[in-house]
Design an enzyme around this catalytic site. Structure first.
Site, PDB file in Angstrom:
ATOM      1  N   ARG A 105      39.218 -70.226  30.095  1.00 23.43           N
ATOM      2  CA  ARG A 105      40.261 -69.945  31.085  1.00 23.43           C
ATOM      3  C   ARG A 105      41.443 -69.241  30.420  1.00 23.43           C
ATOM      4  O   ARG A 105      41.684 -68.077  30.622  1.00 23.43           O
ATOM      5  CB  ARG A 105      40.711 -71.258  31.762  1.00 23.43           C
ATOM      6  CG  ARG A 105      41.537 -71.053  33.033  1.00 23.43           C
ATOM      7  CD  ARG A 105      42.984 -70.634  32.819  1.00 23.43           C
ATOM      8  NE  ARG A 105      43.760 -71.548  32.002  1.00 23.43           N
ATOM      9  CZ  ARG A 105      45.005 -71.297  31.627  1.00 23.43           C
ATOM     10  NH1 ARG A 105      45.617 -70.176  31.978  1.00 23.43           N
ATOM     11  NH2 ARG A 105      45.661 -72.159  30.864  1.00 23.43           N
ATOM     12  N   ASP A 106      42.153 -69.958  29.578  1.00 22.48           N
ATOM     13  CA  ASP A 106      43.361 -69.416  28.961  1.00 22.48           C
ATOM     14  C   ASP A 106      43.041 -68.194  28.110  1.00 22.48           C
ATOM     15  O   ASP A 106      43.747 -67.189  28.139  1.00 22.48           O
ATOM     16  CB  ASP A 106      44.011 -70.522  28.110  1.00 22.48           C
ATOM     17  CG  ASP A 106      45.445 -70.206  27.723  1.00 22.48           C
ATOM     18  OD1 ASP A 106      45.840 -69.033  27.800  1.00 22.48           O
ATOM     19  OD2 ASP A 106      46.165 -71.125  27.328  1.00 22.48           O
ATOM     20  N   HIS A 124      49.520 -78.678  24.110  1.00 18.15           N
ATOM     21  CA  HIS A 124      48.947 -77.333  24.236  1.00 18.15           C
ATOM     22  C   HIS A 124      49.807 -76.427  23.356  1.00 18.15           C
ATOM     23  O   HIS A 124      50.927 -76.080  23.723  1.00 18.15           O
ATOM     24  CB  HIS A 124      48.991 -76.888  25.704  1.00 18.15           C
ATOM     25  CG  HIS A 124      48.457 -75.509  25.927  1.00 18.15           C
ATOM     26  ND1 HIS A 124      47.205 -75.275  26.468  1.00 18.15           N
ATOM     27  CD2 HIS A 124      48.984 -74.280  25.674  1.00 18.15           C
ATOM     28  CE1 HIS A 124      46.999 -73.965  26.544  1.00 18.15           C
ATOM     29  NE2 HIS A 124      48.069 -73.347  26.071  1.00 18.15           N
ATOM     30  N   HIS A 136      50.515 -73.169  20.531  1.00 11.65           N
ATOM     31  CA  HIS A 136      50.163 -71.789  20.191  1.00 11.65           C
ATOM     32  C   HIS A 136      50.473 -71.529  18.725  1.00 11.65           C
ATOM     33  O   HIS A 136      51.338 -72.175  18.145  1.00 11.65           O
ATOM     34  CB  HIS A 136      50.922 -70.809  21.093  1.00 11.65           C
ATOM     35  CG  HIS A 136      50.340 -70.686  22.461  1.00 11.65           C
ATOM     36  ND1 HIS A 136      50.187 -69.486  23.107  1.00 11.65           N
ATOM     37  CD2 HIS A 136      49.845 -71.610  23.303  1.00 11.65           C
ATOM     38  CE1 HIS A 136      49.633 -69.682  24.290  1.00 11.65           C
ATOM     39  NE2 HIS A 136      49.417 -70.971  24.437  1.00 11.65           N
ATOM     40  N   CYS A 164      48.781 -62.711  23.110  1.00  9.41           N
ATOM     41  CA  CYS A 164      49.599 -61.941  24.043  1.00  9.41           C
ATOM     42  C   CYS A 164      49.514 -60.500  23.583  1.00  9.41           C
ATOM     43  O   CYS A 164      49.721 -60.219  22.410  1.00  9.41           O
ATOM     44  CB  CYS A 164      51.035 -62.443  23.986  1.00  9.41           C
ATOM     45  SG  CYS A 164      52.189 -61.311  24.755  1.00  9.41           S
ATOM     46  N   ASN A 205      46.251 -69.199  21.252  1.00  5.08           N
ATOM     47  CA  ASN A 205      46.141 -70.652  21.170  1.00  5.08           C
ATOM     48  C   ASN A 205      45.711 -71.086  19.784  1.00  5.08           C
ATOM     49  O   ASN A 205      45.156 -70.312  19.001  1.00  5.08           O
ATOM     50  CB  ASN A 205      45.078 -71.125  22.173  1.00  5.08           C
ATOM     51  CG  ASN A 205      45.484 -70.863  23.605  1.00  5.08           C
ATOM     52  OD1 ASN A 205      46.353 -71.537  24.134  1.00  5.08           O
ATOM     53  ND2 ASN A 205      44.865 -69.884  24.221  1.00  5.08           N
TER      54      ASN A 205
END
Length: 307
Positions: free
Chosen positions: A17-18, A211, A213, A244, A253
């Site tokens: 997903r991410d 979560h 990064h 990104c 991540n």
């Protein structure tokens, strides 16, 4: 180094997903399904497989319902979907998602830019999703991932008191779990430790996943700080997928492979088979040829004598 008892930490794989949502290319559905199969085979017990958003906004997620239905074949895996609003929640529950996660931003500036709602208005949206869940699928947990909890590229610092106030509002609304997300990679270990400890004081066992990064190389250090503060669920992405496009390099991540190696080397069991986890990179590469993948462990290999 493997542990036969129940795993001590839950690694929640968010790559499908991410990760996929963050890359420009769209992975063909067949490749996506093969990748999810490989992740399940590696022993991952929670996989965020899709995001239920309009296909014109995120063509990468147009096959969300099909992906959820395929993933449900795997027993022992909790199939999780991200939903930004009530409409998304309805579609995800209809598809059979076993856990819903909603992003609620701690930063008002990020919240307006991301979902065109204030954090307080998002709490109302969460309440509506909880009511829908109670009607449609009472057993399905609803988690909130509080984004920009450690800082925001739009507004800068996010006061810890703002994060905690929002966490209390969400807990009062009846959310099952509230995690903290370092969306912009601005967090540091002291801050992560302090904020999670304060979360445990405020909302106790509702405190959910970290979560994190790796934007500034602190992902694993922040993960360790969260673990020492009492966190037992960690979001990560195979190959660190999901950077990104405006921050070149390993900006995505935390890498699942590196996170699993860190915990297993410490004697903290994850339930994940590292050899099979490495093998799960093959269908990912096949489905996204040319997409850069990250990770120190995949490059270095497992330490000599690793069991």
């Amino acid at each position: 180094m493997t542990n036969i008892h129940a795993p001590e930490v839950l690694i929640s794989e968010v790559g499908p997903r991410d990760g996929l949502q963050s890359v420009k290319a769209t992975m063909p559905t067949a490749d996506k399904l093969r990748w999810i199969d490989a992740l399940a085979a590696a022993g991952l017990r929670e996989i965020e497989v899709a995001s239920f958003v309009p296909a014109q906004l995120l063509p990468q997620m147009a096959d969300a319902a099909q992906v959820v239905q395929h993933a449900l074949r795997h027993t022992g895996v909790r199939v999780m979907a991200l939903v930004p609003n009530l409409r998304g929640a309805q579609a995800a529950l209809q598809a059979g998602a076993q856990k819903l996660t909603l992003p609620v931003s701690a930063s008002p500036a990020h919240s307006m830019a991301n979902v065109r709602k204030t954090p307080e208005a998002m709490v109302e949206e969460v309440k509506a999703v909880l009511r829908l869940r109670d009607e449609m699928a009472p057993g399905v947990p609803v988690e909130v991932g509080m984004s920009t909890a450690f800082g925001c590229t739009l507004q800068g610092l996010v006061p810890e008191d703002d994060v905690l106030r929002l966490a209390v509002l969400l807990a009062e609304a009846g959310v099952d779990e509230i995690g903290l997300s370092d969306t912009t990679g601005m967090g540091n270990p002291a801050q992560v430790s302090r904020l999670f400890k304060r979360m445990f004081q405020e909302i106790g066992p509702l405190t959910g996943a970290a979560h994190l990064h790796n934007t500034r190389g602190l992902g694993l250090a922040n993960g360790l700080a969260a673990y020492e503060a009492g966190v037992r669920t960690f979001d990560s992405s195979l190959g660190g997928l999901g950077g990104c496009p405006y921050a070149p390099g390993a900006s995505g991540n935390v890498v699942t492979e590196d996170l699993v190696v860190m915990f297993e080397a410490m004697g903290v069991s994850t339930g994940v088979d590292l050899h099979k986890l490495m093998a799960a990179r093959a269908p990912l590469k096949a489905g996204l040829p040319g997409e850069p993948l990250y990770g120190m462990t995949p490059e270095a290999g497992l330490p000599k004598g690793w069991v």
